[in-house]
Design a protein around this motif. Sequence first.
Motif, short mmCIF file in Angstrom:
data_model
loop_
_atom_site.label_atom_id
_atom_site.label_comp_id
_atom_site.label_asym_id
_atom_site.label_seq_id
_atom_site.Cartn_x
_atom_site.Cartn_y
_atom_site.Cartn_z
N MET A 128 0.83 -1.20 0.00
CA MET A 128 0.00 0.00 0.00
C MET A 128 0.87 1.26 0.00
SD MET A 128 -3.01 1.12 2.67
CE MET A 128 -3.92 -0.38 2.35
N ALA A 129 1.97 1.23 0.76
CA ALA A 129 2.89 2.37 0.78
C ALA A 129 3.43 2.65 -0.62
CB ALA A 129 4.04 2.10 1.75
N THR A 130 3.77 1.59 -1.34
CA THR A 130 4.28 1.74 -2.70
C THR A 130 3.22 2.31 -3.63
OG1 THR A 130 5.67 -0.20 -2.31
CG2 THR A 130 5.44 0.51 -4.59
N ALA A 131 2.01 1.77 -3.53
CA ALA A 131 0.92 2.21 -4.41
C ALA A 131 0.61 3.69 -4.19
CB ALA A 131 -0.32 1.36 -4.16
N LEU A 132 0.63 4.13 -2.93
CA LEU A 132 0.32 5.52 -2.62
C LEU A 132 1.42 6.47 -3.11
CD1 LEU A 132 -1.15 5.16 0.98
CD2 LEU A 132 -2.41 5.59 -1.14
N LEU A 133 2.64 5.94 -3.30
CA LEU A 133 3.75 6.77 -3.78
C LEU A 133 3.71 7.00 -5.28
CD1 LEU A 133 7.06 5.77 -1.93
CD2 LEU A 133 5.97 8.00 -2.00
N VAL A 134 3.03 6.12 -6.01
CA VAL A 134 3.07 6.18 -7.48
C VAL A 134 2.64 7.54 -8.03
CG1 VAL A 134 2.09 5.23 -9.61
CG2 VAL A 134 2.87 3.70 -7.80
N PRO A 135 1.52 8.12 -7.57
CA PRO A 135 1.15 9.44 -8.11
C PRO A 135 2.21 10.51 -7.86
CG PRO A 135 -0.68 8.46 -6.90
CD PRO A 135 0.51 7.62 -6.62
N VAL A 136 2.93 10.41 -6.74
CA VAL A 136 3.97 11.39 -6.42
C VAL A 136 5.14 11.26 -7.39
CG1 VAL A 136 5.53 12.22 -4.60
CG2 VAL A 136 3.28 11.29 -4.00
N THR A 137 5.45 10.03 -7.82
CA THR A 137 6.59 9.81 -8.71
C THR A 137 6.37 10.38 -10.11
OG1 THR A 137 5.80 7.61 -9.41
CG2 THR A 137 7.23 7.71 -7.47
#
Length: 497
Positions: A40-49
């Motif tokens: 979940m932490a990874t998925a939530l970071l995707v838009p930021v990347t």
Amino acid sequence: MDAVVSAFGLVFQPDVLLVILLASAYGLFVGAIPGLTATMATALLVPVTFFMAPVPAVAAIVSATAMAIFSGDIPAALLRMPGTPASAAYADEAYMLTRKGQAETALGAGLVFSVLGGVFGVLVLSFSAPALAEVALNFSSFEYFWLVILGFTCAIFIAGKDPVKGIVSLLLGLLISVVGLENPAGAPRYTFGNPDLMGGIELIPLMIGMFAVSEILRYAVLVIKPPAITEKPFGNIFAGMWALLKKYPLGLLRGSALGTAVGALPGAGADIAAWMAYAVSKRFSKEPEKFGTGHVEGIVEAGAANNSALGGAWIPALVFGIPGDSITAIAIGVLYLKGMNPGPTLFINNPQNIYAVFIVFMLAQLLMLPLGWMAIKVAKRILGIPANVLMPLILLFCVVGAFAINNSPFGIIVMLAAGVLGFFMERFGFPIAPTILGVVLGTMLEQHFFSSLIKADGNFLVFFERPIAGTLGAVCVLIWLWPLGRSLLRRVRQWER
């Protein structure tokens, strides 16, 4: 060599280092909250990347996931609430150490050996990625079937003193795993007309319920005392770690190697690596009777395995574009988005970017020591809160975590039902760990078994014909027959006397 120098230049930029630091803090926070997993932490970071250059984008994902996998150990040790599924394998062991007043040992071992295991995984990733990826690519449904069976066999080793109850617990997990539509026929099973059960029972609410809610119920019903560690501050978490390293060097090496190898298998990941490493640790330990009572050896080996699996999971992801786990499946999307298309050509066209990823991996593991120490210093203050205030707060976090999986109240219902089930299972001596393992691997077992049967046209001998599958199958059969063989050998020796 020019590519390596360029890679260092790409990583050691102020903005990249700031991204690594912020992503690490974010990963520590998310991993420490039960229900908010590393995936979940990874998925939530995707838009930021989307707004980052390639190297800082990948650095954010690598740093956050490495920290999240470790920080799941903190609530597991202090509150018996594993923050991530990878921490569930040894949550009971760490919590028993805390109840014995040795929380600093549990947390210190989790931190130090996670870092050492992670460094091992990064080194293997850096130097052996192409070779290991080719081995992993040879795994078909036959090999995965035997790998799952081997995982179930290992579950008996972590079942405790009563293997029969361990087998019952494992079968219960398998029964839970068959709920829903995830089967070859696509037919509803055990849904009882409830559309929420069509997708099966989610692992995270189930795990939160069986570990955390059952602990809250036990406190409420039995009025147990909070962990003894609340009565006194614990000391330096690094004290005694050198002695543990000298005492369990083989366990560290074995856990790191197993974690890297399992992580390199597509679809396996840190969760399975931690379970298998804990079982192997108990199997080969000189003190197996101490496991389950607060014995640090299992934490040493499984803690090393879950972080080394992270490096292993990136091997097939980078070389062949095949995700090693759910985290790298998300990361592959980011790689494509940033023009770093995974595959053999990536090592030729953009070698500096690949080396930059390796450097970020190593930097994240080394940063884990100071940042993990700070996270533990903050987290231990939780135990200073009175139990009658702390338990409702924990339940609130459990509810939020269970709801956050699918934004559905059904997750809360699953969590509460699992909590009641876990409470009664432990009350009557049935271990929870095999149930969780059964749920994790049950769907994989069915999928690979039927896929293999279709390929084999019903011929079971084909399961042993491929070299790797035959070896894994032979290992499983030998483990099953070992108790019988040992009993027969004992009788023969008695007869000879």
